[in-house]
Design a protein around this motif. Structure first.
Motif, PDB file in Angstrom:
ATOM      1  N   LEU A  20      37.032 -32.515 -15.549  1.00  0.00           N
ATOM      2  CA  LEU A  20      38.332 -32.029 -16.006  1.00  0.00           C
ATOM      3  C   LEU A  20      39.320 -31.867 -14.860  1.00  0.00           C
ATOM      4  O   LEU A  20      40.463 -31.436 -15.082  1.00  0.00           O
ATOM      5  CB  LEU A  20      38.164 -30.696 -16.746  1.00  0.00           C
ATOM      6  N   LEU A  21      38.877 -32.203 -13.646  1.00  0.00           N
ATOM      7  CA  LEU A  21      39.736 -32.075 -12.468  1.00  0.00           C
ATOM      8  C   LEU A  21      39.860 -33.449 -11.796  1.00  0.00           C
ATOM      9  O   LEU A  21      39.026 -33.820 -10.973  1.00  0.00           O
ATOM     10  CB  LEU A  21      39.144 -31.052 -11.490  1.00  0.00           C
ATOM     11  N   PRO A  22      40.884 -34.225 -12.135  1.00  0.00           N
ATOM     12  CA  PRO A  22      41.058 -35.551 -11.528  1.00  0.00           C
ATOM     13  C   PRO A  22      41.143 -35.450 -10.007  1.00  0.00           C
ATOM     14  O   PRO A  22      41.720 -34.501  -9.466  1.00  0.00           O
ATOM     15  CB  PRO A  22      42.375 -36.045 -12.131  1.00  0.00           C
ATOM     16  N   HIS A  23      40.594 -36.429  -9.323  1.00  0.00           N
ATOM     17  CA  HIS A  23      40.506 -36.375  -7.865  1.00  0.00           C
ATOM     18  C   HIS A  23      41.861 -36.196  -7.196  1.00  0.00           C
ATOM     19  O   HIS A  23      42.010 -35.391  -6.274  1.00  0.00           O
ATOM     20  CB  HIS A  23      39.836 -37.645  -7.326  1.00  0.00           C
ATOM     21  N   ARG A  24      42.855 -36.941  -7.635  1.00  0.00           N
ATOM     22  CA  ARG A  24      44.153 -36.866  -6.949  1.00  0.00           C
ATOM     23  C   ARG A  24      44.832 -35.524  -7.191  1.00  0.00           C
ATOM     24  O   ARG A  24      45.477 -34.979  -6.291  1.00  0.00           O
ATOM     25  CB  ARG A  24      45.041 -38.045  -7.366  1.00  0.00           C
ATOM     26  N   ASP A  25      44.682 -34.972  -8.385  1.00  0.00           N
ATOM     27  CA  ASP A  25      45.200 -33.624  -8.637  1.00  0.00           C
ATOM     28  C   ASP A  25      44.483 -32.612  -7.757  1.00  0.00           C
ATOM     29  O   ASP A  25      45.106 -31.684  -7.214  1.00  0.00           O
ATOM     30  CB  ASP A  25      45.016 -33.252 -10.108  1.00  0.00           C
ATOM     31  N   HIS A  26      43.180 -32.786  -7.630  1.00  0.00           N
ATOM     32  CA  HIS A  26      42.365 -31.906  -6.797  1.00  0.00           C
ATOM     33  C   HIS A  26      42.836 -31.964  -5.342  1.00  0.00           C
ATOM     34  O   HIS A  26      43.041 -30.929  -4.691  1.00  0.00           O
ATOM     35  CB  HIS A  26      40.897 -32.337  -6.900  1.00  0.00           C
ATOM     36  N   LEU A  27      43.045 -33.167  -4.842  1.00  0.00           N
ATOM     37  CA  LEU A  27      43.476 -33.336  -3.450  1.00  0.00           C
ATOM     38  C   LEU A  27      44.857 -32.719  -3.215  1.00  0.00           C
ATOM     39  O   LEU A  27      45.093 -32.097  -2.170  1.00  0.00           O
ATOM     40  CB  LEU A  27      43.491 -34.825  -3.089  1.00  0.00           C
ATOM     41  N   ARG A  28      45.750 -32.863  -4.176  1.00  0.00           N
ATOM     42  CA  ARG A  28      47.081 -32.260  -4.026  1.00  0.00           C
ATOM     43  C   ARG A  28      46.992 -30.744  -3.988  1.00  0.00           C
ATOM     44  O   ARG A  28      47.705 -30.094  -3.214  1.00  0.00           O
ATOM     45  CB  ARG A  28      47.986 -32.719  -5.177  1.00  0.00           C
ATOM     46  N   ARG A  29      46.143 -30.171  -4.811  1.00  0.00           N
ATOM     47  CA  ARG A  29      45.965 -28.710  -4.799  1.00  0.00           C
ATOM     48  C   ARG A  29      45.416 -28.244  -3.447  1.00  0.00           C
ATOM     49  O   ARG A  29      45.834 -27.213  -2.922  1.00  0.00           O
ATOM     50  CB  ARG A  29      45.022 -28.267  -5.918  1.00  0.00           C
ATOM     51  N   LEU A  30      44.494 -29.001  -2.904  1.00  0.00           N
ATOM     52  CA  LEU A  30      43.936 -28.645  -1.598  1.00  0.00           C
ATOM     53  C   LEU A  30      45.002 -28.735  -0.515  1.00  0.00           C
ATOM     54  O   LEU A  30      45.127 -27.832   0.326  1.00  0.00           O
ATOM     55  CB  LEU A  30      42.760 -29.565  -1.262  1.00  0.00           C
ATOM     56  N   ARG A  31      45.771 -29.809  -0.539  1.00  0.00           N
ATOM     57  CA  ARG A  31      46.835 -29.958   0.463  1.00  0.00           C
ATOM     58  C   ARG A  31      47.865 -28.834   0.339  1.00  0.00           C
ATOM     59  O   ARG A  31      48.311 -28.260   1.342  1.00  0.00           O
ATOM     60  CB  ARG A  31      47.491 -31.330   0.326  1.00  0.00           C
ATOM     61  N   ASP A  32      48.217 -28.501  -0.884  1.00  0.00           N
ATOM     62  CA  ASP A  32      49.175 -27.414  -1.106  1.00  0.00           C
ATOM     63  C   ASP A  32      48.627 -26.074  -0.615  1.00  0.00           C
ATOM     64  O   ASP A  32      49.399 -25.168  -0.266  1.00  0.00           O
ATOM     65  CB  ASP A  32      49.527 -27.303  -2.596  1.00  0.00           C
ATOM     66  N   ALA A  33      47.307 -25.952  -0.585  1.00  0.00           N
ATOM     67  CA  ALA A  33      46.668 -24.717  -0.122  1.00  0.00           C
ATOM     68  C   ALA A  33      46.550 -24.656   1.401  1.00  0.00           C
ATOM     69  O   ALA A  33      46.079 -23.662   1.944  1.00  0.00           O
ATOM     70  CB  ALA A  33      45.282 -24.575  -0.753  1.00  0.00           C
TER      71      ALA A  33
END
Length: 277
Positions: free
Chosen positions: A101-114
């Motif tokens: 339920l967590l697409p890789h690119r969305d996941h990576l953007r959340r990490l970068r934003d963090a």
């Protein structure tokens, strides 16, 4: 406050150290205080880790493998305090790739934003072949870990991938991992250390086999060793001397074991010093 780097920038930093003949050291981290100290000590990167989170709760690394918590939510919860205590060192995260339920690119953007500059994917292979085969059948297995690395490379986020054997090292190098780390299971030693049947010599020999496989795909891949019997500076130095490794990743060896030793020693020292004669 930590800076966010591209993979290109992280690789340049690491290559500068390697070119200068300096070994790389990358610790796992489970708190803002240890992050601050790890940076002060000269760490080349710092990995926010759910295994560290559980180790600092007094449990062993393997507690993170059980359904005690969401490994990715642990990263998002820990990130603010670690990012706040880091000034310059690139931060990676031991993030899981397996939530459909967590697409890789969305996941990576959340990490970068963090405030996170790259990933060190949570190593599904530590669950063992039988379990991973079942996960693969339902689409949440090792292939998603490989795809997570591919997505990070395409997004210019640094990817440090674990490998348990030469085939995995080759596949992760082909996926675009900027660095490959050998993994020999949870680290031995200390109060909550795991048991390992792999000897230091076996880990050294097998590391080199994995390194050679990765280098055949990408001669510029950066190489690390980790886990099992590689429990301290002397053991890490032995692997470095006898393989192509550029550095060492410390989990328990970089955080839990030093904390155990220091707090045990100072407690005993206070008891002796305050004793009334």
């Amino acid at each position: 406050m930590a800076q966010v780097y591209t993979a290109t920038e992280v690789v340049a930093r690491l290559r500068k150290e390697i070119s200068g003949g300096r070994p790389l050291f990358v610790p796992n981290c489970g708190s803002g205080l240890t992050a601050k100290l790890q940076e002060m000590g000269g760490s080349d990167m710092i990995v926010i880790s759910g295994t560290s989170y559980w180790r600092l709760k007094g449990q062993g690394s393997l507690a993170a493998l059980m359904p005690n918590s969401d490994v990715n939510q642990v990263i998002f919860d820990l990130a603010p305090e670690i990012v706040a205590n880091i000034e310059d060192t690139p931060i990676l995260s031991l993030s899981g790739a397996f939530n459909p339920l967590l697409p890789h690119r969305d996941h990576l953007r959340r990490l970068r934003d963090a405030g996170i500059s790259g990933i060190n994917p949570f190593m599904i292979m530590i669950y063992g072949d039988a379990t991973v085969q079942q996960m693969d059948k339902i689409g949440i297995g090792w292939r998603r870990e490989v795809e997570f690395v591919e997505a990070a490379a395409e997004e210019d986020m640094f990817a440090l991938a674990y490998a348990f054997n030469p085939d995995e090292a080759r596949i992760m190098a082909e996926a675009g991992a900027h660095a490959i780390a050998t993994h020999f299971g949870s680290t031995v030693g200390g109060v909550t250390g795991a048991k390992s049947e792999v000897t230091l010599e076996e880990a050294t020999e097998r590391s080199q086999e994995m390194f050679e496989t990765a280098l055949a795909v990408n001669p510029d891949v950066i190489l690390f060793a980790h886990g099992g019997p590689i429990e301290g500076p002397e053991e890490a130095a032995h692997v470095m001397r006898n393989t192509a490794a550029h550095g060492f990743i410390g989990g328990s060896a970089a955080e839990r074991v030093p904390i155990e030793k220091a707090i045990l020693a100072i407690t005993e020292e206070y008891k002796r010093a305050l004793q009334i004669h």
